[in-house]
Motif scaffolding. Sequence first.
Motif, PDB file in Angstrom:
ATOM      1  N   SER A  15       0.836  -1.205   0.000  1.00  0.00           N
ATOM      2  CA  SER A  15       0.000   0.000   0.000  1.00  0.00           C
ATOM      3  C   SER A  15       0.871   1.256   0.000  1.00  0.00           C
ATOM      4  O   SER A  15       2.050   1.212   0.363  1.00  0.00           O
ATOM      5  N   ILE A  17       3.202   4.306  -0.001  1.00  0.00           N
ATOM      6  CA  ILE A  17       4.586   4.575  -0.430  1.00  0.00           C
ATOM      7  C   ILE A  17       5.279   3.268  -0.847  1.00  0.00           C
ATOM      8  O   ILE A  17       6.010   3.228  -1.839  1.00  0.00           O
ATOM      9  N   ASP A  36       4.176  -7.807   3.588  1.00  0.00           N
ATOM     10  CA  ASP A  36       3.144  -7.002   4.248  1.00  0.00           C
ATOM     11  C   ASP A  36       2.233  -7.924   5.050  1.00  0.00           C
ATOM     12  O   ASP A  36       2.359  -9.159   4.994  1.00  0.00           O
ATOM     13  N   VAL A  61       4.259 -10.901   6.209  1.00  0.00           N
ATOM     14  CA  VAL A  61       5.149 -10.662   7.358  1.00  0.00           C
ATOM     15  C   VAL A  61       4.500  -9.695   8.326  1.00  0.00           C
ATOM     16  O   VAL A  61       3.842  -8.736   7.918  1.00  0.00           O
ATOM     17  N   ASP A  62       4.660  -9.997   9.610  1.00  0.00           N
ATOM     18  CA  ASP A  62       4.433  -8.997  10.646  1.00  0.00           C
ATOM     19  C   ASP A  62       5.838  -8.606  11.098  1.00  0.00           C
ATOM     20  O   ASP A  62       6.558  -9.436  11.674  1.00  0.00           O
ATOM     21  N   VAL A  63       6.226  -7.373  10.835  1.00  0.00           N
ATOM     22  CA  VAL A  63       7.629  -6.978  11.074  1.00  0.00           C
ATOM     23  C   VAL A  63       8.013  -6.994  12.556  1.00  0.00           C
ATOM     24  O   VAL A  63       9.191  -6.874  12.888  1.00  0.00           O
ATOM     25  N   ASN A  89       9.932  -0.102   5.345  1.00  0.00           N
ATOM     26  CA  ASN A  89       8.936   0.952   5.190  1.00  0.00           C
ATOM     27  C   ASN A  89       7.624   0.729   5.956  1.00  0.00           C
ATOM     28  O   ASN A  89       6.839   1.650   6.093  1.00  0.00           O
ATOM     29  N   TYR A 154       4.571   7.818  17.731  1.00  0.00           N
ATOM     30  CA  TYR A 154       4.976   7.885  16.317  1.00  0.00           C
ATOM     31  C   TYR A 154       6.250   8.728  16.191  1.00  0.00           C
ATOM     32  O   TYR A 154       7.234   8.325  15.560  1.00  0.00           O
ATOM     33  N   LYS A 158       9.987   7.483  15.014  1.00  0.00           N
ATOM     34  CA  LYS A 158      10.655   7.977  13.811  1.00  0.00           C
ATOM     35  C   LYS A 158      11.978   8.672  14.167  1.00  0.00           C
ATOM     36  O   LYS A 158      12.940   8.603  13.398  1.00  0.00           O
ATOM     37  N   GLY A 185       7.267  14.325   4.265  1.00  0.00           N
ATOM     38  CA  GLY A 185       6.229  15.154   4.857  1.00  0.00           C
ATOM     39  C   GLY A 185       4.920  14.382   4.756  1.00  0.00           C
ATOM     40  O   GLY A 185       4.914  13.162   4.564  1.00  0.00           O
ATOM     41  N   ILE A 187       1.975  12.683   3.119  1.00  0.00           N
ATOM     42  CA  ILE A 187       1.819  12.099   1.789  1.00  0.00           C
ATOM     43  C   ILE A 187       0.409  11.500   1.698  1.00  0.00           C
ATOM     44  O   ILE A 187      -0.042  10.842   2.647  1.00  0.00           O
ATOM     45  N   THR A 189      -1.749   8.955   1.299  1.00  0.00           N
ATOM     46  CA  THR A 189      -1.819   7.482   1.266  1.00  0.00           C
ATOM     47  C   THR A 189      -2.937   7.056   2.219  1.00  0.00           C
ATOM     48  O   THR A 189      -3.443   7.878   2.992  1.00  0.00           O
TER      49      THR A 189
HETATM   50  N1  LIG Z   1       1.627   9.020   4.571  1.00  0.00           N
HETATM   51  C1  LIG Z   1       2.349   9.925   5.234  1.00  0.00           C
HETATM   52  O1  LIG Z   1       1.956  11.085   5.370  1.00  0.00           O
HETATM   53  C2  LIG Z   1       3.685   9.540   5.818  1.00  0.00           C
HETATM   54  C3  LIG Z   1       4.542  10.567   6.229  1.00  0.00           C
HETATM   55  C4  LIG Z   1       5.778  10.247   6.754  1.00  0.00           C
HETATM   56  C5  LIG Z   1       6.148   8.927   6.905  1.00  0.00           C
HETATM   57  N2  LIG Z   1       5.282   7.942   6.512  1.00  0.00           N
HETATM   58  C6  LIG Z   1       5.711   6.554   6.702  1.00  0.00           C
HETATM   59  O2  LIG Z   1       5.695   5.899   5.453  1.00  0.00           O
HETATM   60  C7  LIG Z   1       5.568   4.495   5.668  1.00  0.00           C
HETATM   61  C8  LIG Z   1       4.502   3.959   4.725  1.00  0.00           C
HETATM   62  O3  LIG Z   1       3.273   4.541   5.070  1.00  0.00           O
HETATM   63  P1  LIG Z   1       2.106   4.848   4.017  1.00  0.00           P
HETATM   64  O4  LIG Z   1       1.772   6.270   4.154  1.00  0.00           O
HETATM   65  O5  LIG Z   1       2.458   4.298   2.693  1.00  0.00           O
HETATM   66  O6  LIG Z   1       0.904   4.048   4.719  1.00  0.00           O
HETATM   67  P2  LIG Z   1       0.019   2.801   4.279  1.00  0.00           P
HETATM   68  O7  LIG Z   1      -0.876   2.563   5.428  1.00  0.00           O
HETATM   69  O8  LIG Z   1      -0.562   3.032   2.919  1.00  0.00           O
HETATM   70  O9  LIG Z   1       1.085   1.613   4.129  1.00  0.00           O
HETATM   71  C9  LIG Z   1       1.682   1.016   5.258  1.00  0.00           C
HETATM   72  C10 LIG Z   1       1.778  -0.481   5.005  1.00  0.00           C
HETATM   73  O10 LIG Z   1       2.448  -1.089   6.135  1.00  0.00           O
HETATM   74  C11 LIG Z   1       1.780  -2.302   6.416  1.00  0.00           C
HETATM   75  N3  LIG Z   1       2.014  -2.684   7.802  1.00  0.00           N
HETATM   76  C12 LIG Z   1       1.518  -2.107   8.930  1.00  0.00           C
HETATM   77  N4  LIG Z   1       1.920  -2.780  10.018  1.00  0.00           N
HETATM   78  C13 LIG Z   1       2.697  -3.804   9.574  1.00  0.00           C
HETATM   79  C14 LIG Z   1       3.395  -4.845  10.224  1.00  0.00           C
HETATM   80  N5  LIG Z   1       3.385  -4.989  11.556  1.00  0.00           N
HETATM   81  N6  LIG Z   1       4.090  -5.723   9.456  1.00  0.00           N
HETATM   82  C15 LIG Z   1       4.101  -5.610   8.114  1.00  0.00           C
HETATM   83  N7  LIG Z   1       3.452  -4.643   7.453  1.00  0.00           N
HETATM   84  C16 LIG Z   1       2.747  -3.754   8.173  1.00  0.00           C
HETATM   85  C17 LIG Z   1       0.321  -2.029   6.145  1.00  0.00           C
HETATM   86  O11 LIG Z   1      -0.423  -3.222   5.952  1.00  0.00           O
HETATM   87  C18 LIG Z   1       0.397  -1.162   4.894  1.00  0.00           C
HETATM   88  O12 LIG Z   1       0.335  -1.943   3.718  1.00  0.00           O
HETATM   89  C19 LIG Z   1       5.263   4.321   7.151  1.00  0.00           C
HETATM   90  O13 LIG Z   1       6.460   3.955   7.830  1.00  0.00           O
HETATM   91  C20 LIG Z   1       4.823   5.711   7.577  1.00  0.00           C
HETATM   92  O14 LIG Z   1       5.053   5.949   8.946  1.00  0.00           O
HETATM   93  C21 LIG Z   1       4.064   8.219   5.959  1.00  0.00           C
END
Ligand SMILES: NC(=O)c1ccc[n+]([C@@H]2O[C@H](COP(=O)([O-])OP(=O)(O)OC[C@H]3O[C@@H](n4cnc5c(N)ncnc54)[C@H](O)[C@@H]3O)[C@@H](O)[C@H]2O)c1
Length: 247
Positions: A15, A17, A36, A61-63, A89, A154, A158, A185, A187, A189
């Motif tokens: 999903s 990013i 994922d 995977v559960d990370v 990620n 959070y 980070k 920043g 994003i 999603t």
């Molecule tokens: N969207 C934003 O604004 C933003 C900003 C800064 C940083 N981020 C970071 O970017 C990364 C990706 O986020 P995103 O915005 O694409 O969100 P998203 O929710 O679209 O994607 C996150 C993915 O991580 C998976 N996930 C969650 N817990 C998990 C686990 N325990 N094991 C395996 N997979 C797991 C989810 O199933 C999902 O597919 C994250 O680390 C988030 O903190 C996002």
Amino acid sequence: MKLAGKVAVITGGASGIGESTARLMVEEGAKVVIADMSDELGTQLAHELNQANKVATYVHVDVTNETEVQHMINEALSIFGKVDILFNNAGIGSLSPSAELPYEEWRKVIAVNLDGVFLAAKHAIAAMQKNGGGSIINTASILGHVGQAQTAPYTASKGGVVNLTRALAVEYAKENIRVNAVCPGYIETPLLNQLDDEMKNHLISLHPIGRLGRAEEVAKAVIFLASDDASFVTGANLLVDGGYTAQ
Ligand SMILES: NC(=O)c1ccc[n+]([C@@H]2O[C@H](COP(=O)([O-])OP(=O)(O)OC[C@H]3O[C@@H](n4cnc5c(N)ncnc54)[C@H](O)[C@@H]3O)[C@@H](O)[C@H]2O)c1
């Protein structure tokens, strides 16, 4: 093609990013392991990417679970033969006044966003050492650099990723393993789905560029850090934030 012949493991690859990065990495010639917990989305994405050639596979995977993380790396090795790139990620959000935050919620966010990054790096590094090197990219955030109300776990996670990135970069530089972070920043999603329009407009106003970011804009930075274009870049935290932290 910037990643021709490379094999990448992408946590949170189903999903947002991670998904955009999986697509772009395949366009740049890499084979990708989409890892994922979102099995349906991940399997669908791998299927779509495999239309012409076998370039992707999905692994559950559960990370936060070290056995599953080890299995993820073993699957990459058995299906594609090596691990050149780890895009670390997977992450979850949290929004609550700190004085009301249940301790379990604190533990969960730290477990996914920080412990999970360490565990995947640990097992990927072991594979990269046998392969003569590699590139790890961790997803941190602007909230690894500045604070924000109601996001204590959070923001703490980070901040941890920012300095874990530096620690691993220093430790493994001589083994040709580069470790960097992208710091997005806000994003657009699914992670932002829980925010209402008023909140989104407020967030837009915090970015000098005047909009939220797109997942592909982060993916392009990840491709740079993963590729040989960044051969002298390690320990860096690359802000992809529309100027959020520049003010
Ligand atoms: N969207 C934003 O604004 C933003 C900003 C800064 C940083 N981020 C970071 O970017 C990364 C990706 O986020 P995103 O915005 O694409 O969100 P998203 O929710 O679209 O994607 C996150 C993915 O991580 C998976 N996930 C969650 N817990 C998990 C686990 N325990 N094991 C395996 N997979 C797991 C989810 O199933 C999902 O597919 C994250 O680390 C988030 O903190 C996002």
